[in-house]
Scaffold this motif. Structure first.
Motif, PDB file in Angstrom:
ATOM      1  N   HIS A 199      44.759  60.851  59.569  1.00 34.85           N
ATOM      2  CA  HIS A 199      43.472  61.133  60.215  1.00 34.85           C
ATOM      3  C   HIS A 199      42.771  62.266  59.483  1.00 34.85           C
ATOM      4  N   LEU A 200      42.533  62.063  58.196  1.00 34.39           N
ATOM      5  CA  LEU A 200      41.895  63.100  57.392  1.00 34.39           C
ATOM      6  C   LEU A 200      40.436  63.301  57.766  1.00 34.39           C
ATOM      7  N   GLU A 201      39.823  62.303  58.416  1.00 32.10           N
ATOM      8  CA  GLU A 201      38.430  62.469  58.844  1.00 32.10           C
ATOM      9  C   GLU A 201      38.293  63.603  59.858  1.00 32.10           C
ATOM     10  N   ILE A 202      39.407  63.982  60.477  1.00 34.61           N
ATOM     11  CA  ILE A 202      39.415  65.079  61.454  1.00 34.61           C
ATOM     12  C   ILE A 202      39.736  66.407  60.779  1.00 34.61           C
ATOM     13  N   THR A 203      40.589  66.363  59.772  1.00 32.23           N
ATOM     14  CA  THR A 203      41.118  67.610  59.202  1.00 32.23           C
ATOM     15  C   THR A 203      40.493  68.029  57.882  1.00 32.23           C
ATOM     16  N   VAL A 204      39.739  67.142  57.231  1.00 27.57           N
ATOM     17  CA  VAL A 204      39.168  67.463  55.918  1.00 27.57           C
ATOM     18  C   VAL A 204      37.641  67.413  55.989  1.00 27.57           C
ATOM     19  N   PRO A 205      36.972  68.541  55.785  1.00 30.12           N
ATOM     20  CA  PRO A 205      35.503  68.555  55.795  1.00 30.12           C
ATOM     21  C   PRO A 205      34.939  67.652  54.703  1.00 30.12           C
ATOM     22  N   GLY A 206      33.892  66.926  55.028  1.00 30.28           N
ATOM     23  CA  GLY A 206      33.230  66.089  54.031  1.00 30.28           C
ATOM     24  C   GLY A 206      33.672  64.646  54.024  1.00 30.28           C
ATOM     25  N   LEU A 207      34.789  64.346  54.674  1.00 34.30           N
ATOM     26  CA  LEU A 207      35.227  62.949  54.766  1.00 34.30           C
ATOM     27  C   LEU A 207      34.612  62.328  56.007  1.00 34.30           C
ATOM     28  N   THR A 208      34.031  61.171  55.848  1.00 28.92           N
ATOM     29  CA  THR A 208      33.347  60.530  56.973  1.00 28.92           C
ATOM     30  C   THR A 208      34.131  59.324  57.459  1.00 28.92           C
ATOM     31  N   GLY A 228      31.681  60.697  49.947  1.00 27.09           N
ATOM     32  CA  GLY A 228      30.422  60.784  49.223  1.00 27.09           C
ATOM     33  C   GLY A 228      30.459  59.976  47.949  1.00 27.09           C
ATOM     34  N   ASP A 229      30.531  60.659  46.806  1.00 30.77           N
ATOM     35  CA  ASP A 229      30.595  59.961  45.519  1.00 30.77           C
ATOM     36  C   ASP A 229      31.998  59.471  45.203  1.00 30.77           C
ATOM     37  N   TYR A 230      32.948  59.823  46.061  1.00 29.17           N
ATOM     38  CA  TYR A 230      34.349  59.513  45.784  1.00 29.17           C
ATOM     39  C   TYR A 230      35.015  58.845  46.985  1.00 29.17           C
ATOM     40  N   LEU A 231      36.082  58.137  46.703  1.00 24.12           N
ATOM     41  CA  LEU A 231      36.948  57.590  47.744  1.00 24.12           C
ATOM     42  C   LEU A 231      38.278  58.317  47.688  1.00 24.12           C
ATOM     43  N   VAL A 232      38.835  58.599  48.856  1.00 23.70           N
ATOM     44  CA  VAL A 232      40.158  59.214  48.963  1.00 23.70           C
ATOM     45  C   VAL A 232      41.106  58.154  49.516  1.00 23.70           C
ATOM     46  N   LEU A 233      42.085  57.772  48.710  1.00 22.24           N
ATOM     47  CA  LEU A 233      43.023  56.712  49.094  1.00 22.24           C
ATOM     48  C   LEU A 233      44.384  57.336  49.372  1.00 22.24           C
ATOM     49  N   VAL A 234      44.874  57.152  50.584  1.00 18.79           N
ATOM     50  CA  VAL A 234      46.140  57.751  51.013  1.00 18.79           C
ATOM     51  C   VAL A 234      47.158  56.644  51.251  1.00 18.79           C
ATOM     52  N   THR A 235      48.282  56.723  50.559  1.00 19.42           N
ATOM     53  CA  THR A 235      49.355  55.749  50.735  1.00 19.42           C
ATOM     54  C   THR A 235      50.182  56.113  51.962  1.00 19.42           C
ATOM     55  N   ALA A 282      39.229  58.595  43.681  1.00 23.22           N
ATOM     56  CA  ALA A 282      38.642  57.686  42.694  1.00 23.22           C
ATOM     57  C   ALA A 282      37.129  57.695  42.792  1.00 23.22           C
ATOM     58  N   LYS A 283      36.485  57.338  41.682  1.00 26.79           N
ATOM     59  CA  LYS A 283      35.038  57.154  41.697  1.00 26.79           C
ATOM     60  C   LYS A 283      34.689  56.031  42.666  1.00 26.79           C
ATOM     61  N   LYS A 284      33.607  56.212  43.367  1.00 30.37           N
ATOM     62  CA  LYS A 284      33.164  55.143  44.253  1.00 30.37           C
ATOM     63  C   LYS A 284      32.508  54.054  43.410  1.00 30.37           C
ATOM     64  N   CYS A 285      33.038  52.868  43.487  1.00 32.91           N
ATOM     65  CA  CYS A 285      32.553  51.747  42.685  1.00 32.91           C
ATOM     66  C   CYS A 285      32.007  50.642  43.576  1.00 32.91           C
ATOM     67  N   SER A 314      41.351  68.711  50.549  1.00 33.41           N
ATOM     68  CA  SER A 314      40.235  69.642  50.747  1.00 33.41           C
ATOM     69  C   SER A 314      39.972  70.449  49.482  1.00 33.41           C
ATOM     70  N   HIS A 315      41.037  70.953  48.877  1.00 31.82           N
ATOM     71  CA  HIS A 315      40.886  71.736  47.660  1.00 31.82           C
ATOM     72  C   HIS A 315      40.338  70.896  46.519  1.00 31.82           C
ATOM     73  N   ALA A 316      40.870  69.681  46.372  1.00 31.07           N
ATOM     74  CA  ALA A 316      40.415  68.812  45.282  1.00 31.07           C
ATOM     75  C   ALA A 316      38.942  68.460  45.419  1.00 31.07           C
ATOM     76  N   LEU A 317      38.517  68.103  46.617  1.00 30.68           N
ATOM     77  CA  LEU A 317      37.115  67.727  46.827  1.00 30.68           C
ATOM     78  C   LEU A 317      36.184  68.910  46.589  1.00 30.68           C
ATOM     79  N   SER A 318      36.636  70.105  46.939  1.00 32.84           N
ATOM     80  CA  SER A 318      35.796  71.290  46.735  1.00 32.84           C
ATOM     81  C   SER A 318      35.591  71.593  45.257  1.00 32.84           C
ATOM     82  N   CYS A 319      36.465  71.056  44.405  1.00 34.40           N
ATOM     83  CA  CYS A 319      36.377  71.289  42.965  1.00 34.40           C
ATOM     84  C   CYS A 319      35.583  70.216  42.226  1.00 34.40           C
ATOM     85  N   LEU A 320      35.234  69.151  42.933  1.00 34.97           N
ATOM     86  CA  LEU A 320      34.521  68.058  42.269  1.00 34.97           C
ATOM     87  C   LEU A 320      33.017  68.306  42.256  1.00 34.97           C
TER      88      LEU A 320
END
Length: 388
Positions: free
Chosen positions: A72-81, A95-102, A159-162, A382-388
């Motif tokens: 449930h990263l949409e609750i814990t990570v700012p910027g994920l919708t 936003g411009d990226y997708l976050v894929l969690v296994t 990943a880049k949003k394609c 959160s850290h990774a997205l803040s660096c993009l």
């Protein structure tokens, strides 16, 4: 500064062919008419390090009650919708990226069959799955660019949003499989033209095809739907130029994967690829590459002997789990499926690690401590997205 996966030389040439490549291709495959049967055998090479295997199996048994089935990263990570729940991955819009969690989910027959230890709770399996895929992404950049931006966590790929083509490119080197859309299933029912491929008469299950073929599918409501190249163009799913480019890349990726696998004592039997267009219009390889989730692998050394004897090949993927369900229920129609035996679930966890070690030639180590995996993923993403 963006976090990026370490990339190897994209112009890296194909490795020199291993002697096994020539010797395997020069042998004749005996097209015997016989019934194959499933035997839950364990290849001798799967015991290449008995102590390591026993350690993994013990750890898997101890982790059966602690699998990660949902995030449930949409609750814990700012910027994920928005969040999309796939069969195996949770996919978040950044936003411009997708976050894929296994997750721990294991799918086949277009539904979740079981939870496999180490896909979540301790981060072992996702590291294996993601690291296997990342290794292949790095090794195949001389064939095609891909959408990977970073891997900030064992479980996560950013990943880049394609704009993903609504077509999966399934490439096959053998007549095999157990699902409704598998090549052996349709061939055994009498079909001799499948997805635009003419198939010779007289073939038997697990026989090598005269050449690699592409059998595209589209996503249906409940199941993947086989489709021909002509239908893809006619339906407007891809242009002819797009289809030609992607088909060429898919066949080159598969041929390279077969070569690398065979150098390491494995046969890459079939796999699926997905492609999309990035923001600049360039065609990119997306999703995963040559993992045991998306591919079928057999042990090379024992293939011909078992084929001639009418036995199933020794596999290093989830096929033996598929076959168990096919033998104990109707996985397409039964509303409630039986629980997969613990020994099969643990064996699958080991086989994924075995495959990683065979392909990459790296030793995989179990983690020494347990982690609060959801908290760890949230922090790292959160850290990774803040660096993009």
């Amino acid at each position: 500064m963006a976090l990026r996966a370490p990339l190897q030389n994209p112009s890296k040439p194909l490795r020199p062919k291993h002697p096994l490549v020539s010797s395997f291709r020069s042998r004749s495959l005996i097209p015997m008419a016989r019934q194959t049967r499933w035997l839950p055998s364990i290849a001798a090479s799967l015991h290449h390090d008995a102590a390591h295997r026993d350690e993994v199996l013990r750890a898997a048994r101890g982790s059966l009650g602690h699998c990660l089935s949902e995030t449930h990263l949409e609750i814990t990570v700012p910027g994920l919708t928005s969040k999309a729940r796939g069969k195996v991955r949770d996919v978040y819009d950044g936003g411009d990226y997708l976050v894929l969690v296994t997750t721990d989910r294991q799918s086949a027959f277009d539904r979740v069959l079981a939870s496999i230890p180490f896909k979540g709770q301790c981060g072992i399996y996702p590291q294996v799955l993601n690291e296997t895929s990342l290794w292949w992404f790095n090794m195949t950049q001389h064939i095609t660019p891909n959408a990977v931006v970073s891997t900030p966590d064992k479980n996560v790929t950013i990943a880049k949003k394609c704009s993903v083509f609504p077509v999966e490119f399934v490439v096959r080197g053998f007549v095999t499989g157990s699902t409704d859309t598998s090549l052996w299933t349709v061939y055994n029912k009498g079909m001799r033209n499948y997805c635009g491929n003419d198939l010779p008469d007289g073939m038997v299950k697990n026989q090598k095809l005269p050449g690699n073929i592409i059998t595209p599918t589209t996503k249906g409501v409940d199941h993947d739907v086989p489709v021909s190249p002509e239908e893809i163009i006619k339906l407007g799913l891809m242009t002819q130029d797009e289809f030609d480019e992607v088909s060429s890349k898919a066949l080159k990726l598969f041929a390279y994967g077969q070569q690398v696998a065979l150098e390491n004592g494995l046969l890459l039997v079939d796999t699926k690829y997905e492609f999309g267009k990035g923001p600049d219009g360039k065609i990119l390889l997306v999703d995963e590459v040559h993992t045991p989730d998306s591919s079928r692998y057999w042990i090379a050394d024992s293939y011909e002997e078992r084929f001639a004897a009418g036995l199933e090949p020794e596999n290093v993927d989830k096929e033996f789990l598929r076959l168990w369900f096919k033998n104990h229920c109707n996985p397409y129609e039964d509303k409630v499926l039986p629980d997969a035996p613990e020994e099969l679930v643990c064996e699958l966890a080991w086989r994924y690690i075995f495959l990683f070690e065979k392909i990459t030639r790296k030793k995989f180590k179990l983690p020494e401590t347990e982690e609060q995996i959801h908290d760890r993923i949230s922090k790292n993403v959160s850290h990774a997205l803040s660096c993009l």
